[in-house]
Design a protein around this motif. Sequence first.
Motif, short mmCIF file in Angstrom:
data_model
loop_
_atom_site.label_atom_id
_atom_site.label_comp_id
_atom_site.label_asym_id
_atom_site.label_seq_id
_atom_site.Cartn_x
_atom_site.Cartn_y
_atom_site.Cartn_z
N UNK A 82 -54.29 73.08 28.95
CA UNK A 82 -54.24 74.33 29.73
C UNK A 82 -55.11 75.40 29.07
N UNK A 83 -55.00 75.50 27.75
CA UNK A 83 -55.80 76.47 27.00
C UNK A 83 -57.28 76.22 27.21
N UNK A 84 -57.66 74.95 27.09
CA UNK A 84 -59.08 74.61 27.11
C UNK A 84 -59.71 74.92 28.46
N UNK A 86 -63.73 87.67 24.31
CA UNK A 86 -62.38 87.94 23.83
C UNK A 86 -61.81 89.24 24.37
N UNK A 87 -62.36 89.74 25.46
CA UNK A 87 -61.96 91.04 26.00
C UNK A 87 -60.48 91.11 26.36
N UNK A 108 -55.92 82.38 24.93
CA UNK A 108 -56.99 82.44 23.94
C UNK A 108 -56.42 82.74 22.56
N UNK A 109 -55.42 83.58 22.51
CA UNK A 109 -54.75 83.87 21.24
C UNK A 109 -54.13 82.61 20.66
N UNK A 110 -53.52 81.79 21.52
CA UNK A 110 -52.96 80.52 21.05
C UNK A 110 -54.05 79.63 20.47
N UNK A 111 -55.19 79.60 21.14
CA UNK A 111 -56.28 78.75 20.69
C UNK A 111 -56.80 79.19 19.33
N UNK A 112 -56.95 80.48 19.15
CA UNK A 112 -57.53 81.01 17.91
C UNK A 112 -56.58 80.87 16.72
N UNK A 117 -48.54 77.80 19.58
CA UNK A 117 -48.13 77.86 20.98
C UNK A 117 -47.33 79.15 21.23
N UNK A 118 -47.68 79.86 22.33
CA UNK A 118 -47.01 81.11 22.69
C UNK A 118 -46.99 82.08 21.52
N UNK A 119 -48.14 82.24 20.91
CA UNK A 119 -48.25 83.06 19.71
C UNK A 119 -47.80 84.50 19.95
#
Length: 300
Positions: free
Chosen positions: A21-23, A234-235, A248-252, A256-258
């Motif tokens: 989902x993130x990707x 990253x806006x 995007x925050x989760x990816x970086x 999960x659900x950061x």
Amino acid sequence: MDGEGKVDSHYVASNHQHYKRIYQWYEKLTDRIEKVHRYCSETFPDIAIGNFARNQERDETEHPEVFRYFGVGSGSGDSDIAILTQLSKRLPRIEATITEPSDKMIANFKLAISECGNDALQKIKFTWNQATIEEYMKMPQDTKFHCIFLCGVLAYFKDVDQVVQYLYSVLAENGTILIVTESGNETNIFYEVWYPGRFPSINEQIAIPDNVVASFERCGGKVRSSNLECILDGSTLVDEESESGSLLLDLLTGVVDCRKTAPPEFLRQFLDFISDSNVSFKQEGKFLLKNDRVLIIVQK
């Protein structure tokens, strides 16, 4: 939060459904996919074919040699297909060996081939291996490859020197290896934030391109590397209501659900970091993150 020594569903690395989902969002926010695809379509095939042609000039047999291709950790095969499409237009006989641990990704790869409408591509003889590169290395074989391709998988190798030695050993004379990997310096938000200490399933040292280059040079390979400038929008990261910003925050961070699970102090430090860091800049009202890749080409 540090997660040292364990991997569970709290981490993106082991929650494949969440990563998928993130990707999907990541693809919309970065120009990396387009730029890597363009390089694989327009530049690299000429290099691989040029080196292969030198073998043909020395070959005294009447029939041209089969061009053997090896895709390592190919996923759904987007970049492999970009390369093979161009190769198939110019080479009469190609055999492609694909190694990928996910059966779902292999199925997606096969589907993409069947739907591409390229008759030449569909004439390639494919051999499919559902395995990691470490598992594949243990299989009995004696094939030498004229072209080996890896994209975004270096950080998952348990022993980079061992894999490098193997890849170089199965590379044919005048063969070519292309590696697309994360930039291991301040030009990449992932290296600065994503890897160090926050993604326990990944060996952050292996992700450093200089280590990989040095390993191939120790094998005797001719190596050159170049930087491929890419950006990530990253806006939405600072917008607590934005779905894309949260993903995007989760990816970086690799969590999960950061935004919901991480301590507020961590989130503040993270946002302060990317605001002040060398990996970000503002342009036309957007907050952009450097998302560079390194292209490593090895020749034998």
